[in-house]
Design a protein around this motif. Structure first.
Motif, PDB file in Angstrom:
ATOM      1  N   PRO A  34      72.687  22.102  -0.422  1.00 51.05           N
ATOM      2  CA  PRO A  34      73.200  22.139  -1.805  1.00 51.05           C
ATOM      3  C   PRO A  34      73.216  23.543  -2.404  1.00 51.05           C
ATOM      4  O   PRO A  34      74.134  23.907  -3.126  1.00 51.05           O
ATOM      5  CB  PRO A  34      72.232  21.215  -2.546  1.00 51.05           C
ATOM      6  CG  PRO A  34      71.771  20.246  -1.517  1.00 51.05           C
ATOM      7  CD  PRO A  34      71.682  21.036  -0.245  1.00 51.05           C
ATOM      8  N   ALA A  35      72.200  24.351  -2.088  1.00 47.84           N
ATOM      9  CA  ALA A  35      72.133  25.721  -2.623  1.00 47.84           C
ATOM     10  C   ALA A  35      73.300  26.573  -2.132  1.00 47.84           C
ATOM     11  O   ALA A  35      73.714  27.525  -2.808  1.00 47.84           O
ATOM     12  CB  ALA A  35      70.811  26.375  -2.229  1.00 47.84           C
ATOM     13  N   ASP A  36      73.837  26.240  -0.956  1.00 49.44           N
ATOM     14  CA  ASP A  36      74.991  26.980  -0.423  1.00 49.44           C
ATOM     15  C   ASP A  36      76.247  26.712  -1.247  1.00 49.44           C
ATOM     16  O   ASP A  36      77.219  27.471  -1.171  1.00 49.44           O
ATOM     17  CB  ASP A  36      75.259  26.585   1.034  1.00 49.44           C
ATOM     18  CG  ASP A  36      74.111  26.946   1.958  1.00 49.44           C
ATOM     19  OD1 ASP A  36      73.464  27.978   1.717  1.00 49.44           O
ATOM     20  OD2 ASP A  36      73.869  26.187   2.914  1.00 49.44           O
ATOM     21  N   LEU A  66      78.260  19.150  -5.229  1.00 52.43           N
ATOM     22  CA  LEU A  66      79.590  19.554  -5.700  1.00 52.43           C
ATOM     23  C   LEU A  66      80.146  18.550  -6.696  1.00 52.43           C
ATOM     24  O   LEU A  66      80.687  18.922  -7.748  1.00 52.43           O
ATOM     25  CB  LEU A  66      80.542  19.691  -4.516  1.00 52.43           C
ATOM     26  CG  LEU A  66      82.003  19.970  -4.882  1.00 52.43           C
ATOM     27  CD1 LEU A  66      82.129  21.338  -5.540  1.00 52.43           C
ATOM     28  CD2 LEU A  66      82.898  19.899  -3.661  1.00 52.43           C
ATOM     29  N   LEU A  67      79.993  17.276  -6.394  1.00 48.11           N
ATOM     30  CA  LEU A  67      80.596  16.246  -7.238  1.00 48.11           C
ATOM     31  C   LEU A  67      79.940  16.180  -8.613  1.00 48.11           C
ATOM     32  O   LEU A  67      80.597  15.854  -9.607  1.00 48.11           O
ATOM     33  CB  LEU A  67      80.535  14.897  -6.526  1.00 48.11           C
ATOM     34  CG  LEU A  67      81.434  14.863  -5.271  1.00 48.11           C
ATOM     35  CD1 LEU A  67      81.039  13.726  -4.349  1.00 48.11           C
ATOM     36  CD2 LEU A  67      82.886  14.752  -5.646  1.00 48.11           C
ATOM     37  N   GLU A  68      78.663  16.543  -8.686  1.00 44.57           N
ATOM     38  CA  GLU A  68      78.008  16.615  -9.997  1.00 44.57           C
ATOM     39  C   GLU A  68      78.611  17.746 -10.823  1.00 44.57           C
ATOM     40  O   GLU A  68      78.868  17.600 -12.021  1.00 44.57           O
ATOM     41  CB  GLU A  68      76.506  16.824  -9.821  1.00 44.57           C
ATOM     42  CG  GLU A  68      75.739  16.839 -11.140  1.00 44.57           C
ATOM     43  CD  GLU A  68      74.245  17.103 -10.957  1.00 44.57           C
ATOM     44  OE1 GLU A  68      73.547  17.169 -11.975  1.00 44.57           O
ATOM     45  OE2 GLU A  68      73.798  17.249  -9.808  1.00 44.57           O
ATOM     46  N   ALA A  69      78.863  18.870 -10.175  1.00 41.81           N
ATOM     47  CA  ALA A  69      79.502  19.991 -10.870  1.00 41.81           C
ATOM     48  C   ALA A  69      80.891  19.603 -11.369  1.00 41.81           C
ATOM     49  O   ALA A  69      81.302  19.965 -12.473  1.00 41.81           O
ATOM     50  CB  ALA A  69      79.589  21.199  -9.937  1.00 41.81           C
ATOM     51  N   GLN A  82      79.296  21.873 -15.230  1.00 45.38           N
ATOM     52  CA  GLN A  82      78.203  22.828 -15.364  1.00 45.38           C
ATOM     53  C   GLN A  82      77.260  22.665 -14.169  1.00 45.38           C
ATOM     54  O   GLN A  82      77.294  21.657 -13.473  1.00 45.38           O
ATOM     55  CB  GLN A  82      77.441  22.628 -16.674  1.00 45.38           C
ATOM     56  CG  GLN A  82      76.766  21.275 -16.802  1.00 45.38           C
ATOM     57  CD  GLN A  82      76.083  21.095 -18.143  1.00 45.38           C
ATOM     58  OE1 GLN A  82      76.542  21.640 -19.154  1.00 45.38           O
ATOM     59  NE2 GLN A  82      75.001  20.354 -18.167  1.00 45.38           N
ATOM     60  N   VAL A  83      76.421  23.688 -13.961  1.00 49.82           N
ATOM     61  CA  VAL A  83      75.492  23.694 -12.836  1.00 49.82           C
ATOM     62  C   VAL A  83      74.139  24.174 -13.335  1.00 49.82           C
ATOM     63  O   VAL A  83      74.065  25.117 -14.127  1.00 49.82           O
ATOM     64  CB  VAL A  83      76.005  24.635 -11.712  1.00 49.82           C
ATOM     65  CG1 VAL A  83      74.926  24.901 -10.683  1.00 49.82           C
ATOM     66  CG2 VAL A  83      77.229  24.037 -11.037  1.00 49.82           C
ATOM     67  N   THR A  84      73.082  23.524 -12.881  1.00 54.60           N
ATOM     68  CA  THR A  84      71.728  23.958 -13.216  1.00 54.60           C
ATOM     69  C   THR A  84      71.088  24.578 -11.988  1.00 54.60           C
ATOM     70  O   THR A  84      71.010  23.961 -10.928  1.00 54.60           O
ATOM     71  CB  THR A  84      70.866  22.771 -13.710  1.00 54.60           C
ATOM     72  OG1 THR A  84      71.478  22.204 -14.869  1.00 54.60           O
ATOM     73  CG2 THR A  84      69.459  23.235 -14.064  1.00 54.60           C
ATOM     74  N   ILE A  85      70.649  25.842 -12.150  1.00 51.52           N
ATOM     75  CA  ILE A  85      69.949  26.563 -11.084  1.00 51.52           C
ATOM     76  C   ILE A  85      68.601  26.997 -11.643  1.00 51.52           C
ATOM     77  O   ILE A  85      68.557  27.735 -12.634  1.00 51.52           O
ATOM     78  CB  ILE A  85      70.752  27.788 -10.602  1.00 51.52           C
ATOM     79  CG1 ILE A  85      72.163  27.388 -10.159  1.00 51.52           C
ATOM     80  CG2 ILE A  85      70.015  28.499  -9.466  1.00 51.52           C
ATOM     81  CD1 ILE A  85      73.067  28.564  -9.835  1.00 51.52           C
ATOM     82  N   LEU A 142      89.353  27.712  -8.815  1.00 56.72           N
ATOM     83  CA  LEU A 142      89.854  26.752  -7.837  1.00 56.72           C
ATOM     84  C   LEU A 142      88.916  26.768  -6.631  1.00 56.72           C
ATOM     85  O   LEU A 142      88.757  27.786  -5.978  1.00 56.72           O
ATOM     86  CB  LEU A 142      91.280  27.130  -7.421  1.00 56.72           C
ATOM     87  CG  LEU A 142      92.156  26.032  -6.799  1.00 56.72           C
ATOM     88  CD1 LEU A 142      93.616  26.446  -6.825  1.00 56.72           C
ATOM     89  CD2 LEU A 142      91.745  25.705  -5.380  1.00 56.72           C
ATOM     90  N   VAL A 143      88.261  25.640  -6.410  1.00 56.37           N
ATOM     91  CA  VAL A 143      87.307  25.532  -5.307  1.00 56.37           C
ATOM     92  C   VAL A 143      87.872  24.592  -4.252  1.00 56.37           C
ATOM     93  O   VAL A 143      88.211  23.442  -4.546  1.00 56.37           O
ATOM     94  CB  VAL A 143      85.943  24.996  -5.806  1.00 56.37           C
ATOM     95  CG1 VAL A 143      84.985  24.806  -4.631  1.00 56.37           C
ATOM     96  CG2 VAL A 143      85.343  25.947  -6.840  1.00 56.37           C
ATOM     97  N   LEU A 144      87.992  25.104  -3.038  1.00 57.43           N
ATOM     98  CA  LEU A 144      88.431  24.272  -1.923  1.00 57.43           C
ATOM     99  C   LEU A 144      87.201  23.809  -1.154  1.00 57.43           C
ATOM    100  O   LEU A 144      86.473  24.625  -0.574  1.00 57.43           O
ATOM    101  CB  LEU A 144      89.357  25.056  -1.002  1.00 57.43           C
ATOM    102  CG  LEU A 144      89.728  24.372   0.318  1.00 57.43           C
ATOM    103  CD1 LEU A 144      90.450  23.057   0.072  1.00 57.43           C
ATOM    104  CD2 LEU A 144      90.561  25.288   1.194  1.00 57.43           C
ATOM    105  N   ALA A 145      86.944  22.515  -1.180  1.00 56.65           N
ATOM    106  CA  ALA A 145      85.847  21.925  -0.408  1.00 56.65           C
ATOM    107  C   ALA A 145      86.457  21.410   0.891  1.00 56.65           C
ATOM    108  O   ALA A 145      86.975  20.297   0.953  1.00 56.65           O
ATOM    109  CB  ALA A 145      85.189  20.800  -1.194  1.00 56.65           C
ATOM    110  N   ASP A 146      86.415  22.262   1.911  1.00 50.62           N
ATOM    111  CA  ASP A 146      87.117  21.956   3.153  1.00 50.62           C
ATOM    112  C   ASP A 146      86.294  21.014   4.019  1.00 50.62           C
ATOM    113  O   ASP A 146      85.125  21.291   4.304  1.00 50.62           O
ATOM    114  CB  ASP A 146      87.400  23.258   3.908  1.00 50.62           C
ATOM    115  CG  ASP A 146      88.760  23.256   4.570  1.00 50.62           C
ATOM    116  OD1 ASP A 146      89.438  22.212   4.537  1.00 50.62           O
ATOM    117  OD2 ASP A 146      89.146  24.306   5.116  1.00 50.62           O
TER     118      ASP A 146
END
Length: 326
Positions: free
Chosen positions: A81-83, A125-128, A133-136, A108-112
């Motif tokens: 997930p951190a990646d 990714l799907l939570e984002a 938003q993202v929590t780190i 634009l993010v491509l999740a290949d």
């Protein structure tokens, strides 16, 4: 510039986007159309098809034409997930932890090949996608606007795949099947790619502000109450097929679609109308997008698999049986 002139200007620019992408990618107008619908309605798109059908090339080219910040994440079984979202790293000089943002921080993010990684990575990714938003660590970061995820996946019966759970599939506005090219298109692809000196540059057509303006234009497209009710009937036909004369299909459906389906069908139909140069939705616009909006949200049972009945077959029958409301 008045509203109608501005709309006409954007219709021309959307066609220019299609033309520019067509300089590099042959015969994938349908895919590009679906990507633009997602981008202009704040929806995310899932593409499914065997490797080698130019899914990645199309997205990369589109990012250049739209002048968007683009990142590609290659999903693999050992991805963490951190990646995807980023992590905290220790800065020895400052003797403190710092945030290292992941590739999800882009327009634009491509999740290949998203289904090549386990569920916990998909979920990151799907939570984002859902929360924008993202929590780190203890900090929460808003994602860029526009934020658009395009995920590609191989057919789930291929080796080494982890199917996306139903709740996560539902977060995609559309699931689009990418098929093999026609003979003529494949001939053109072969000629281009077998020519080692082939090199074509694409020109940027739209800015970020243009995308925001087009979103507002689509928001103003009118949809009649009868078509709104038609969308609801299509959705309810997936939940209670027996009430719509779909007894044959009823035996294959495990679960019908969620309310996200009706919302996304409405938005996609408006975008389709806008692309056609209209400020109102026709029944054909709803039918045009129904299969891609509904197909990944219907859960079928093992009997459907045994009889080789797909969710697309079921949606097509629903479109035949459900009348348009007056």
């Amino acid at each position: 510039m008045d509203n109608s002139n501005q709309a006409n200007s954007y219709h021309e620019k959307i066609q220019q986007v299609m033309d520019e992408v067509g300089k590099i990618v042959v015969g994938q107008d349908y895919m590009v159309n679906r990507l633009l619908i997602g981008l202009f309605t704040q929806g995310h798109i899932l593409l499914e098809g065997v490797p080698g059908l130019a899914k990645t090339l199309t997205v990369n080219t589109l990012a250049k034409v739209l002048r968007l910040d683009f990142k590609r994440i290659q999903f693999t079984p050992d991805l963490l997930p951190a990646d995807v979202i980023g992590t905290m790293i220790y800065n020895q000089q400052k003797a403190e932890f710092e945030v290292k943002k992941g590739p999800v921080f882009a327009n634009l993010v491509l999740a290949d090949e998203i289904n090549r990684s386990p569920a916990k990575v998909q979920a990151a990714l799907l939570e984002a996608m859902q929360e924008k938003q993202v929590t780190i660590g203890e900090e929460t970061f808003k994602l860029q606007k526009p934020f658009f995820v395009l995920a590609t996946q191989n057919p789930v019966d291929q080796e080494g795949t982890y199917p996306l759970p139903e709740a996560q599939m539902d977060r995609f506005m559309m699931k689009v099947y990418v098929d093999y090219p026609t003979k003529d298109h494949e001939l053109e692809v072969m000629r281009r790619m077998a020519n080692m000196s082939f090199h074509e540059e694409v020109k940027p057509v739209l800015e970020v502000q243009d995308i925001m303006d087009i979103r507002e234009q689509i928001n103003q497209v009118k949809i009649s109450e009868s078509l709104e009710k038609y969308i609801i009937e299509l959705v309810f036909a997936t939940r209670y097929p027996g009430e719509y004369g779909l007894e044959e299909e009823a035996k294959y459906i495990e679960f019908g679609v969620s309310p996200r389906a009706s919302i996304n069908m409405n938005l996609a139909a408006k975008a389709t109308a806008f692309f056609q140069g209209r400020n109102y939705v026709l029944p054909e616009d709803v039918k045009e997008v129904a299969v891609d909006v509904l197909n990944h949200r219907i859960m079928v049972n093992y009997e459907a698999e045994a009889d080789s009945v797909t969710t697309r077959d079921i949606v097509n029958q629903i479109l035949v049986k459900v009348p348009i409301s007056n």
